[in-house]
Design a protein around this motif. Structure first.
Motif, mmCIF file in Angstrom:
data_model
loop_
_atom_site.group_PDB
_atom_site.id
_atom_site.type_symbol
_atom_site.label_atom_id
_atom_site.label_comp_id
_atom_site.label_asym_id
_atom_site.label_seq_id
_atom_site.Cartn_x
_atom_site.Cartn_y
_atom_site.Cartn_z
ATOM 1 N N ARG A 14 0.828 -1.217 0.000
ATOM 2 C CA ARG A 14 0.000 0.000 0.000
ATOM 3 C C ARG A 14 0.853 1.254 0.000
ATOM 4 N NH1 ARG A 14 -3.065 -2.543 4.535
ATOM 5 N NH2 ARG A 14 -4.296 -4.115 3.481
ATOM 6 N N ARG A 15 1.910 1.259 0.823
ATOM 7 C CA ARG A 15 2.815 2.410 0.911
ATOM 8 C C ARG A 15 4.080 1.974 1.637
ATOM 9 N NH1 ARG A 15 3.442 5.258 5.758
ATOM 10 N NH2 ARG A 15 1.926 4.840 7.379
ATOM 11 N N ASP A 16 5.110 2.812 1.557
ATOM 12 C CA ASP A 16 6.346 2.532 2.283
ATOM 13 C C ASP A 16 6.168 2.854 3.758
ATOM 14 O OD1 ASP A 16 8.420 1.368 0.884
ATOM 15 O OD2 ASP A 16 8.960 3.229 -0.127
ATOM 16 N N TYR A 17 6.813 2.082 4.590
ATOM 17 C CA TYR A 17 6.851 2.312 6.025
ATOM 18 C C TYR A 17 8.301 2.361 6.464
ATOM 19 C CZ TYR A 17 1.912 1.059 6.524
ATOM 20 O OH TYR A 17 0.550 1.036 6.436
ATOM 21 N N CYS A 18 8.578 3.065 7.551
ATOM 22 C CA CYS A 18 9.904 2.958 8.142
ATOM 23 C C CYS A 18 9.874 1.733 9.056
ATOM 24 C CB CYS A 18 10.281 4.230 8.908
ATOM 25 S SG CYS A 18 9.253 4.590 10.320
ATOM 26 N N ARG A 19 11.017 1.265 9.444
ATOM 27 C CA ARG A 19 11.103 0.034 10.241
ATOM 28 C C ARG A 19 10.313 0.147 11.543
ATOM 29 N NH1 ARG A 19 15.047 -4.433 10.763
ATOM 30 N NH2 ARG A 19 14.681 -5.315 12.826
ATOM 31 N N ALA A 20 10.479 1.253 12.259
ATOM 32 C CA ALA A 20 9.809 1.410 13.554
ATOM 33 C C ALA A 20 8.283 1.409 13.393
ATOM 34 C CB ALA A 20 10.273 2.699 14.226
ATOM 35 N N GLU A 21 7.803 2.061 12.354
ATOM 36 C CA GLU A 21 6.364 2.144 12.101
ATOM 37 C C GLU A 21 5.793 0.764 11.754
ATOM 38 O OE1 GLU A 21 3.772 5.491 9.696
ATOM 39 O OE2 GLU A 21 5.588 4.723 8.773
ATOM 40 N N LEU A 22 6.489 0.015 10.911
ATOM 41 C CA LEU A 22 6.036 -1.317 10.522
ATOM 42 C C LEU A 22 6.096 -2.272 11.715
ATOM 43 C CD1 LEU A 22 4.968 -2.932 8.135
ATOM 44 C CD2 LEU A 22 7.312 -3.565 7.584
ATOM 45 N N ASP A 51 14.335 2.516 5.446
ATOM 46 C CA ASP A 51 14.110 3.798 6.112
ATOM 47 C C ASP A 51 14.542 4.957 5.219
ATOM 48 O OD1 ASP A 51 13.058 2.555 8.309
ATOM 49 O OD2 ASP A 51 14.659 3.129 9.694
ATOM 50 N N HIS A 52 15.618 4.745 4.467
ATOM 51 C CA HIS A 52 16.113 5.809 3.588
ATOM 52 C C HIS A 52 15.086 6.135 2.498
ATOM 53 C CE1 HIS A 52 18.870 8.338 1.375
ATOM 54 N NE2 HIS A 52 18.564 7.653 0.278
ATOM 55 N N ARG A 53 14.538 5.121 1.878
ATOM 56 C CA ARG A 53 13.538 5.325 0.833
ATOM 57 C C ARG A 53 12.273 5.971 1.415
ATOM 58 N NH1 ARG A 53 13.132 0.241 -1.348
ATOM 59 N NH2 ARG A 53 11.495 -0.281 0.121
ATOM 60 N N TYR A 54 11.857 5.509 2.599
ATOM 61 C CA TYR A 54 10.691 6.082 3.267
ATOM 62 C C TYR A 54 10.916 7.567 3.542
ATOM 63 C CZ TYR A 54 7.448 7.274 6.985
ATOM 64 O OH TYR A 54 6.503 7.906 7.750
ATOM 65 N N ALA A 55 12.085 7.896 4.093
ATOM 66 C CA ALA A 55 12.392 9.297 4.424
ATOM 67 C C ALA A 55 12.399 10.158 3.173
ATOM 68 C CB ALA A 55 13.733 9.386 5.150
ATOM 69 N N GLN A 77 10.020 11.470 14.771
ATOM 70 C CA GLN A 77 8.873 10.908 15.486
ATOM 71 C C GLN A 77 8.456 9.566 14.907
ATOM 72 O OE1 GLN A 77 5.962 14.043 15.263
ATOM 73 N NE2 GLN A 77 6.591 14.926 17.219
ATOM 74 N N LYS A 78 8.682 9.370 13.632
ATOM 75 C CA LYS A 78 8.353 8.097 12.989
ATOM 76 C C LYS A 78 9.418 7.031 13.253
ATOM 77 C CE LYS A 78 4.569 9.242 10.749
ATOM 78 N NZ LYS A 78 3.290 8.608 10.985
ATOM 79 N N GLY A 79 10.549 7.443 13.817
ATOM 80 C CA GLY A 79 11.594 6.482 14.142
ATOM 81 C C GLY A 79 12.689 6.362 13.107
ATOM 82 N N VAL A 80 12.792 7.320 12.216
ATOM 83 C CA VAL A 80 13.832 7.303 11.188
ATOM 84 C C VAL A 80 15.123 7.848 11.792
ATOM 85 C CG1 VAL A 80 14.503 8.193 8.925
ATOM 86 C CG2 VAL A 80 12.135 7.583 9.365
ATOM 87 N N GLY A 81 16.237 7.220 11.471
ATOM 88 C CA GLY A 81 17.533 7.621 12.004
ATOM 89 C C GLY A 81 18.037 8.924 11.409
#
Length: 143
Positions: A14-22, A51-55, A77-81
């Motif tokens: 459906r969409r990209d997620y960052c690791r923490a969100e998933l 995470d890089h692609r999500y960001a 806040q989404k957990g991206v480094g």
């Protein structure tokens, strides 16, 4: 574990997620945290989770409305480094140009008083633009 992977892939289609969100989305469906981490590690190794692609996608999608500070805050806040955030921010383009475009769309006229000038600057600050970008825009407006 296959069930967890299938759920993860359904979400990622459906969409990209960052690791923490998933991880947060899948936590209720995992029996053990190690199992969940294993699935996420596998997805990252297969480059299905990044995470890089999500960001980068998040920055591109929201750069037209917000400044770099706001974009950084949302990604944190989404957990991206921080490394992924720093790599993604240049995709937004020049912050001063974005700030000027938002100022023109919202206000479009010179501030007639110090109060109005302060109001315009507060609006841009709330949107996450740096003080430097705001000053450049307001200085350009005055000229």
């Amino acid at each position: 574990m296959p069930d967890l992977r299938v759920r993860a892939l359904q979400l990622l289609t459906r969409r990209d997620y960052c690791r923490a969100e998933l991880k947060a989305k899948l936590a209720a469906h995992a029996e053990f945290e190690e199992e969940l981490d294993g699935v996420l590690d596998t997805l990252q190794a297969e480059r299905l989770l990044s995470d890089h692609r999500y960001a980068a996608q998040r920055v591109v999608a929201r750069a037209g409305r917000y400044g770099n500070a706001r974009l950084k805050q949302e990604l944190r806040q989404k957990g991206v480094g921080d490394d992924d955030i720093a790599a993604a921010l240049p995709e937004a383009g020049d912050e001063t140009d974005r700030c000027r475009a938002i100022w023109a769309k919202k206000f479009g006229h010179l501030p007639e008083s110090a109060e109005e000038r302060a109001k315009q600057m507060r609006f841009l600050q709330y949107r996450g633009f740096s003080g430097d970008a705001i000053r450049r825009v307001m200085r350009g407006v005055d000229q």
